[in-house]
Design an enzyme around this catalytic site. Structure first.
Site, PDB file in Angstrom:
ATOM      1  N   THR A 193       0.737  -0.946  -0.098  1.00  0.00           N
ATOM      2  CA  THR A 193      -0.456   0.464  -0.252  1.00  0.00           C
ATOM      3  C   THR A 193       0.559   1.069   0.183  1.00  0.00           C
ATOM      4  OG1 THR A 193      -2.170  -1.110   1.551  1.00  0.00           O
ATOM      5  CG2 THR A 193      -1.645   1.348   1.485  1.00  0.00           C
ATOM      6  N   ARG A 221     -14.223  -8.058  -0.206  1.00  0.00           N
ATOM      7  CA  ARG A 221     -12.821  -7.874   0.932  1.00  0.00           C
ATOM      8  C   ARG A 221     -12.667  -6.149   0.870  1.00  0.00           C
ATOM      9  NH1 ARG A 221      -7.866  -5.765   2.574  1.00  0.00           N
ATOM     10  NH2 ARG A 221      -7.304  -6.617   4.445  1.00  0.00           N
ATOM     11  N   VAL A 222     -12.983  -5.221   2.079  1.00  0.00           N
ATOM     12  CA  VAL A 222     -11.844  -4.249   1.924  1.00  0.00           C
ATOM     13  C   VAL A 222     -11.219  -4.173   2.971  1.00  0.00           C
ATOM     14  CG1 VAL A 222     -12.397  -1.855   2.249  1.00  0.00           C
ATOM     15  CG2 VAL A 222     -14.132  -3.146   0.596  1.00  0.00           C
ATOM     16  N   GLY A 223     -10.021  -3.606   3.361  1.00  0.00           N
ATOM     17  CA  GLY A 223      -9.491  -3.353   4.442  1.00  0.00           C
ATOM     18  C   GLY A 223      -9.426  -1.874   5.096  1.00  0.00           C
ATOM     19  N   ASP A 224      -8.130  -1.509   5.245  1.00  0.00           N
ATOM     20  CA  ASP A 224      -8.352  -0.668   6.292  1.00  0.00           C
ATOM     21  C   ASP A 224      -8.327   0.586   5.841  1.00  0.00           C
ATOM     22  OD1 ASP A 224      -5.549  -1.206   5.834  1.00  0.00           O
ATOM     23  OD2 ASP A 224      -4.892   0.264   7.188  1.00  0.00           O
ATOM     24  N   THR A 244      -0.073   1.390   6.662  1.00  0.00           N
ATOM     25  CA  THR A 244      -0.196  -0.041   5.701  1.00  0.00           C
ATOM     26  C   THR A 244       0.086  -1.945   6.694  1.00  0.00           C
ATOM     27  OG1 THR A 244       1.142  -1.398   4.204  1.00  0.00           O
ATOM     28  CG2 THR A 244       2.275   0.176   5.236  1.00  0.00           C
ATOM     29  N   GLY A 245      -0.931  -2.605   6.378  1.00  0.00           N
ATOM     30  CA  GLY A 245      -0.640  -3.320   7.004  1.00  0.00           C
ATOM     31  C   GLY A 245      -1.673  -4.735   7.527  1.00  0.00           C
ATOM     32  N   GLY A 247      -5.019  -4.996   7.468  1.00  0.00           N
ATOM     33  CA  GLY A 247      -6.193  -4.246   7.273  1.00  0.00           C
ATOM     34  C   GLY A 247      -6.918  -4.748   8.413  1.00  0.00           C
TER      35      GLY A 247
HETATM   36  N1  ASP Z   1      -3.685  -2.235   4.613  1.00  0.00           N
HETATM   37  C1  ASP Z   1      -4.008  -3.106   3.131  1.00  0.00           C
HETATM   38  C2  ASP Z   1      -5.487  -3.900   3.107  1.00  0.00           C
HETATM   39  O1  ASP Z   1      -5.719  -4.901   4.280  1.00  0.00           O
HETATM   40  C3  ASP Z   1      -2.554  -3.750   2.466  1.00  0.00           C
HETATM   41  C4  ASP Z   1      -1.473  -2.645   2.535  1.00  0.00           C
HETATM   42  O2  ASP Z   1      -1.365  -2.868   3.142  1.00  0.00           O
HETATM   43  O3  ASP Z   1      -0.668  -2.759   1.791  1.00  0.00           O
HETATM   44  O4  ASP Z   1      -5.947  -3.970   2.140  1.00  0.00           O
END
Ligand code: ASP
Length: 357
Positions: A193, A221-224, A244-245, A247
């Site tokens: 990200t 699915r949707v992350g943070d 980033t991480g 999510g």
């Molecule tokens: N945080 C993002 C997600 O969970 C992934 C990422 O940080 O690369 O979608």
């Protein structure tokens, strides 16, 4: 001679005042955190990542150094990383289980806490610009899927063919995930990200984050990253954060808002205790490392739940801070105090050769 001495004396007297008054700016960027192995990184690969991080950092810091807006600086930096195939955002985004690239992004203005976000878009080249258009040209904050794409067309965005986003490396990652029954973490190793946070010379802050999510994601699915408060937050009274991480954990902790809320509470406490007494107020303001400690504590909380990743933040004092609980994070920072650096692995910050703007 007398005149010259008087001039020197005047310069000496006025210098500290001038230095104190010089407006501050700062910028931090990331291109994802993760389990990065220095041995697995070839010099060529490393140089390519560093070059793109540097380009993004330069584009944003040039705007800030020339007195431009934090919002413009973060967009300029993020667009460069979205257009680079190296990061998991825009071109080079990871593949979903169904073999598509679905993009998420969010953006927030610390002046008025106006925010915009999009999730699951497949035909918009720069999702961060669409998120910003949701912020500035709609009465909403968060648009998803086909609706977000229709909105984009109605606002004049070109329809980008889905093939534009696809890269061979990301397609192979999906195939490996399926064939070897692996998790996204096994194949991605890092969260790619991208994000940027900035403080401009007027004291305004902005934050933005853009991603393709995690390899093999399914069921919408949707992350943070596109969630205001989890992956992105900006509030002039406290800080601007991009994450980033993994999510799911960042959503559960509400990482970006959690950090800003803690910093705002500290300022609020100082103001309440001190009242109009400026000196007392300064005494009660948290110390130099406070923002770093807050970010580290929130990241420890993410780790306790089982998640990993990192954050970048800027503060009203002009700090540009990183915190991550992974072995590395693609990152960079630049400030009016002369900081200029890009780094990948933990603890390897080094000044880059970029001249001051
Ligand atoms: N945080 C993002 C997600 O969970 C992934 C990422 O940080 O690369 O979608």
């Amino acid at each position: 001679m007398k005149k010259l001495l008087a001039l020197v004396a005047l310069t000496l007297i006025s210098q500290p005042a001038l230095a104190e008054e010089a407006p501050k700016w700062s910028l931090a960027i990331h291109g994802g955190a993760g389990t990065l192995d220095p041995k697995a990184m070839t010099p060529e690969k490393r140089a390519a990542y560093e070059a793109d991080l540097q380009r993004a950092l330069d584009a944003g810091s040039k705007i800030l150094a020339e007195g431009g807006a934090a919002m413009d600086a973060i967009k300029a930096a993020i667009v460069i990383m979205e257009d680079s195939p190296l990061f998991n955002a825009g071109k080079g985004a990871v593949f979903t289980w169904d073999g598509t690239n679905e993009l998420d992004a969010s953006i927030m203005d610390g002046r008025d806490r106006s925010a915009g976000a999009v999730a699951g878009v497949k035909t918009v080249r720069n999702p961060i610009l669409l998120a910003d258009t949701v912020r500035t040209q709609s009465e909403h904050v968060f648009l998803v899927g086909k609706g977000a794409e229709d909105f984009a067309v109605s606002k004049g965005f070109a329809v980008t063919p889905p093939e534009y986003f696809a890269t061979e490396a990301r397609r192979e990652a999906l195939e490996r995930l399926k064939a070897e029954k692996l998790s996204a973490l096994d194949v991605d190793h890092k969260f790619g990200t991208v994000g940027a946070v900035a403080l401009d010379q007027s004291g305004n802050m902005a934050a933005g984050t853009s991603t393709g999510g995690m390899t093999g994601k399914r069921w919408g699915r949707v992350g943070d990253a596109p969630m205001i408060g989890a992956g992105t937050y900006a509030d002039n009274r406290a800080c601007a954060v991009s994450a980033t991480g993994w999510g799911e954990f960042f959503i559960r902790v509400g990482v970006a808002h959690e950090i800003c809320a803690a910093l705002r509470a500290a300022r609020f406490q100082a103001a309440t205790i001190a009242g109009p007494d400026a000196e007392l107020h300064d005494q009660w303001l948290p110390g130099e490392n406070y923002a770093q400690e807050v970010a580290d504590t929130v990241m420890e909380d993410v780790a306790k739940l089982g998640g990993d990743g990192g954050v970048i933040l800027v503060t009203p004092e002009g700090e540009a801070i990183f915190s991550f609980n992974t072995t590395g994070m693609y990152r960079g920072r630049a400030t009016s105090a002369g900081v200029r650096e890009v780094a990948i692995f933990g603890g390897e910050e080094k000044a880059s050769a970029t001249p001051d703007h």
